[in-house]
Motif scaffolding. Structure first.
Motif, PDB file in Angstrom:
ATOM      1  N   LEU A 128      19.377  32.741  40.000  1.00 12.05           N
ATOM      2  CA  LEU A 128      20.587  32.014  40.524  1.00 12.05           C
ATOM      3  C   LEU A 128      21.485  32.529  40.981  1.00 12.05           C
ATOM      4  CD1 LEU A 128      22.015  28.516  41.085  1.00 12.05           C
ATOM      5  CD2 LEU A 128      22.705  29.504  38.562  1.00 12.05           C
ATOM      6  N   VAL A 129      22.609  32.687  42.618  1.00 18.10           N
ATOM      7  CA  VAL A 129      23.744  33.072  42.849  1.00 18.10           C
ATOM      8  C   VAL A 129      24.679  31.906  42.467  1.00 18.10           C
ATOM      9  CG1 VAL A 129      25.575  33.636  44.703  1.00 18.10           C
ATOM     10  CG2 VAL A 129      22.757  34.479  44.465  1.00 18.10           C
ATOM     11  N   SER A 130      25.979  32.569  41.363  1.00 20.76           N
ATOM     12  CA  SER A 130      26.990  31.558  40.881  1.00 20.76           C
ATOM     13  C   SER A 130      28.235  33.011  40.657  1.00 20.76           C
ATOM     14  CB  SER A 130      26.804  32.116  40.019  1.00 20.76           C
ATOM     15  OG  SER A 130      26.777  32.728  39.133  1.00 20.76           O
ATOM     16  N   ILE A 131      29.659  32.867  41.809  1.00 23.46           N
ATOM     17  CA  ILE A 131      30.554  33.227  41.598  1.00 23.46           C
ATOM     18  C   ILE A 131      31.454  32.469  41.392  1.00 23.46           C
ATOM     19  CG2 ILE A 131      32.171  33.561  43.932  1.00 23.46           C
ATOM     20  CD1 ILE A 131      29.541  34.975  44.286  1.00 23.46           C
ATOM     21  N   SER A 132      31.990  33.806  40.196  1.00 26.02           N
ATOM     22  CA  SER A 132      33.534  32.898  39.320  1.00 26.02           C
ATOM     23  C   SER A 132      34.831  33.627  40.060  1.00 26.02           C
ATOM     24  CB  SER A 132      32.972  33.720  37.781  1.00 26.02           C
ATOM     25  OG  SER A 132      33.118  35.501  37.906  1.00 26.02           O
ATOM     26  N   VAL A 133      35.829  33.393  39.565  1.00 25.19           N
ATOM     27  CA  VAL A 133      36.560  34.054  39.594  1.00 25.19           C
ATOM     28  C   VAL A 133      37.265  35.651  39.311  1.00 25.19           C
ATOM     29  CG1 VAL A 133      38.361  33.661  37.554  1.00 25.19           C
ATOM     30  CG2 VAL A 133      40.065  33.537  39.889  1.00 25.19           C
ATOM     31  N   ASN A 134      36.474  36.506  38.521  1.00 20.23           N
ATOM     32  CA  ASN A 134      35.960  37.552  37.730  1.00 20.23           C
ATOM     33  C   ASN A 134      35.265  38.501  39.211  1.00 20.23           C
ATOM     34  OD1 ASN A 134      35.139  35.752  35.327  1.00 20.23           O
ATOM     35  ND2 ASN A 134      37.390  37.599  35.642  1.00 20.23           N
ATOM     36  N   ASP A 135      34.767  37.522  40.395  1.00 22.89           N
ATOM     37  CA  ASP A 135      33.826  38.125  41.278  1.00 22.89           C
ATOM     38  C   ASP A 135      34.461  38.594  42.977  1.00 22.89           C
ATOM     39  OD1 ASP A 135      31.833  38.636  39.423  1.00 22.89           O
ATOM     40  OD2 ASP A 135      31.426  36.752  39.787  1.00 22.89           O
ATOM     41  N   VAL A 136      35.710  37.824  42.664  1.00 19.60           N
ATOM     42  CA  VAL A 136      36.725  37.372  44.352  1.00 19.60           C
ATOM     43  C   VAL A 136      38.020  38.337  43.459  1.00 19.60           C
ATOM     44  CG1 VAL A 136      35.035  36.365  45.187  1.00 19.60           C
ATOM     45  CG2 VAL A 136      36.959  35.389  43.915  1.00 19.60           C
ATOM     46  N   ARG A 137      38.885  38.770  44.904  1.00 17.59           N
ATOM     47  CA  ARG A 137      40.233  39.091  45.021  1.00 17.59           C
ATOM     48  C   ARG A 137      40.997  38.365  44.406  1.00 17.59           C
ATOM     49  NH1 ARG A 137      40.489  42.456  49.857  1.00 17.59           N
ATOM     50  NH2 ARG A 137      38.450  40.661  50.333  1.00 17.59           N
ATOM     51  N   ASN A 138      40.039  36.873  45.159  1.00 16.39           N
ATOM     52  CA  ASN A 138      41.492  35.671  45.128  1.00 16.39           C
ATOM     53  C   ASN A 138      40.733  34.320  44.848  1.00 16.39           C
ATOM     54  OD1 ASN A 138      43.976  36.155  46.155  1.00 16.39           O
ATOM     55  ND2 ASN A 138      42.736  37.891  47.999  1.00 16.39           N
ATOM     56  N   GLY A 139      41.016  33.439  43.864  1.00 15.84           N
ATOM     57  CA  GLY A 139      39.738  32.105  44.349  1.00 15.84           C
ATOM     58  C   GLY A 139      40.411  31.584  44.906  1.00 15.84           C
ATOM     59  N   LYS A 140      39.431  30.620  44.056  1.00 16.80           N
ATOM     60  CA  LYS A 140      40.150  29.082  45.351  1.00 16.80           C
ATOM     61  C   LYS A 140      42.106  28.865  45.447  1.00 16.80           C
ATOM     62  CE  LYS A 140      35.530  26.795  44.368  1.00 16.80           C
ATOM     63  NZ  LYS A 140      35.012  26.277  43.559  1.00 16.80           N
ATOM     64  N   PRO A 141      42.359  28.164  46.407  1.00 15.49           N
ATOM     65  CA  PRO A 141      41.570  27.440  47.858  1.00 15.49           C
ATOM     66  C   PRO A 141      41.908  28.769  49.091  1.00 15.49           C
ATOM     67  CG  PRO A 141      44.265  27.629  47.471  1.00 15.49           C
ATOM     68  CD  PRO A 141      43.967  27.933  46.401  1.00 15.49           C
ATOM     69  N   SER A 142      41.472  29.974  48.648  1.00 22.77           N
ATOM     70  CA  SER A 142      41.522  31.219  49.518  1.00 22.77           C
ATOM     71  C   SER A 142      40.327  30.634  49.583  1.00 22.77           C
ATOM     72  CB  SER A 142      41.226  32.752  48.369  1.00 22.77           C
ATOM     73  OG  SER A 142      41.121  33.339  49.631  1.00 22.77           O
ATOM     74  N   PRO A 143      38.899  31.120  51.083  1.00 22.44           N
ATOM     75  CA  PRO A 143      37.747  31.117  51.033  1.00 22.44           C
ATOM     76  C   PRO A 143      37.156  31.724  50.521  1.00 22.44           C
ATOM     77  CG  PRO A 143      39.000  31.354  53.157  1.00 22.44           C
ATOM     78  CD  PRO A 143      39.984  31.918  52.148  1.00 22.44           C
ATOM     79  N   GLU A 144      37.201  33.473  50.164  1.00 24.02           N
ATOM     80  CA  GLU A 144      36.515  34.224  49.706  1.00 24.02           C
ATOM     81  C   GLU A 144      35.301  33.697  48.599  1.00 24.02           C
ATOM     82  OE1 GLU A 144      37.066  38.225  47.787  1.00 24.02           O
ATOM     83  OE2 GLU A 144      39.165  37.213  47.439  1.00 24.02           O
ATOM     84  N   PRO A 145      36.250  32.641  47.872  1.00 30.82           N
ATOM     85  CA  PRO A 145      34.610  32.850  47.230  1.00 30.82           C
ATOM     86  C   PRO A 145      33.716  32.105  47.494  1.00 30.82           C
ATOM     87  CG  PRO A 145      36.550  31.666  46.327  1.00 30.82           C
ATOM     88  CD  PRO A 145      37.185  32.304  47.333  1.00 30.82           C
ATOM     89  N   TYR A 146      33.616  31.493  48.797  1.00 34.57           N
ATOM     90  CA  TYR A 146      32.804  30.649  49.737  1.00 34.57           C
ATOM     91  C   TYR A 146      32.004  31.491  50.227  1.00 34.57           C
ATOM     92  CZ  TYR A 146      33.363  25.522  47.313  1.00 34.57           C
ATOM     93  OH  TYR A 146      33.167  25.042  46.810  1.00 34.57           O
ATOM     94  N   GLU A 147      32.718  32.360  50.026  1.00 36.39           N
ATOM     95  CA  GLU A 147      32.601  33.660  51.786  1.00 36.39           C
ATOM     96  C   GLU A 147      31.414  34.034  51.061  1.00 36.39           C
ATOM     97  OE1 GLU A 147      36.610  33.221  54.403  1.00 36.39           O
ATOM     98  OE2 GLU A 147      35.872  34.462  53.024  1.00 36.39           O
ATOM     99  N   ARG A 148      31.541  34.859  49.407  1.00 38.26           N
ATOM    100  CA  ARG A 148      31.075  35.711  48.688  1.00 38.26           C
ATOM    101  C   ARG A 148      29.965  34.990  49.373  1.00 38.26           C
ATOM    102  NH1 ARG A 148      31.353  40.728  47.192  1.00 38.26           N
ATOM    103  NH2 ARG A 148      29.467  40.984  45.106  1.00 38.26           N
ATOM    104  N   ALA A 149      29.495  33.739  48.659  1.00 36.59           N
ATOM    105  CA  ALA A 149      28.189  33.282  48.219  1.00 36.59           C
ATOM    106  C   ALA A 149      26.863  33.176  49.543  1.00 36.59           C
ATOM    107  CB  ALA A 149      28.963  31.200  47.616  1.00 36.59           C
ATOM    108  N   ALA A 150      27.824  32.874  50.793  1.00 36.27           N
ATOM    109  CA  ALA A 150      26.727  32.174  51.861  1.00 36.27           C
ATOM    110  C   ALA A 150      27.017  33.971  52.045  1.00 36.27           C
ATOM    111  CB  ALA A 150      28.495  32.037  52.944  1.00 36.27           C
ATOM    112  N   TRP A 151      27.719  35.053  51.638  1.00 37.15           N
ATOM    113  CA  TRP A 151      26.865  36.746  52.169  1.00 37.15           C
ATOM    114  C   TRP A 151      25.858  37.070  51.184  1.00 37.15           C
ATOM    115  CZ3 TRP A 151      27.366  41.597  49.121  1.00 37.15           C
ATOM    116  CH2 TRP A 151      26.589  42.332  50.052  1.00 37.15           C
TER     117      TRP A 151
END
Length: 217
Positions: A128-151
């Protein structure tokens, strides 16, 4: 054709918003501040750091983030085993899995709390792919968490769909150029979502919007 569903966790899959609020009220009480349900709309959809900054400004707290977040995390973990899924959410999740649709979790929570939620719901899997706030530089509402999941899923934004209960999360997925299903807790909340989001009001409507057979729920 939808190749993957990206689920928000808190409030979407798990009925955990009340527990997050409980930890916030306890943390404030620890520092001499009485608060209650009125805090929920102020912190809904925000990251832990954003909530900490808001409380420091609003109540004049001087506690640092490390101490603040440690207390809240301990309180959360003590209560997390009793978490329950949002009614109908896991039925849709399992129907999508049975249909062979890839699924991932995209959360604004810390890795520790996200893992606790996955355990409580019984949906932990090695793949299971899961993205937490620790996995990105910026959390939501930044698109980064969703972009990382798609990547990580090796998919384009057009091949996935996000399911969110908060306008903050919906804005993040929209900014990542994804289709969004908004599943608010009530009609009042539905009015707060961006117009680009498609509002669904029940597990059945959610299943239909995902192309699933509602009879499979």
């Amino acid at each position: 054709m939808i190749k993957a569903i990206l689920w928000d966790m808190d409030g979407t899959l798990a009925e955990s918003e009340s527990l997050h609020l409980k930890t916030l009220i306890a943390a404030l009480a620890r520092h001499g501040v009485e608060a209650g349900e009125e805090m929920h709309p102020l912190v809904f959809g925000k990251t832990g750091r954003e909530v900490h900054a808001l409380c420091r400004e609003r109540f004049g707290l001087t506690v640092d983030f490390a101490d603040w977040s440690m207390f809240r995390a301990r309180t959360y973990l003590e209560n997390a085993p009793a978490l329950v899924p949002r009614p109908g959410a896991l039925e849709v999740y399992r129907a999508a899995k049975a249909a062979g649709i890839t699924q991932a979790i995209v959360s604004n929570a810390s890795r520790m709390l996200l893992e606790a939620n996955l355990r409580a719901l019984g949906i932990e899997e090695p793949s299971l792919v899961s993205i937490s706030v620790n996995d990105v530089r910026n959390g939501k509402p930044s698109p980064e968490p969703y972009e990382r999941a798609a990547w990580l899923l090796r998919l384009t934004p057009e091949e996935v769909i996000a399911v969110e209960d908060s306008p903050t999360g919906a804005r993040a997925a929209i900014a990542a150029h994804m289709r969004v299903l908004a599943w608010p807790s009530d009609d009042e909340g539905a009015a707060l979502f961006p117009r680009e989001a498609q509002v669904v009001r029940s597990p059945r409507e959610l299943a239909e919007a995902l192309g699933l057979d509602p009879a499979a729920l």
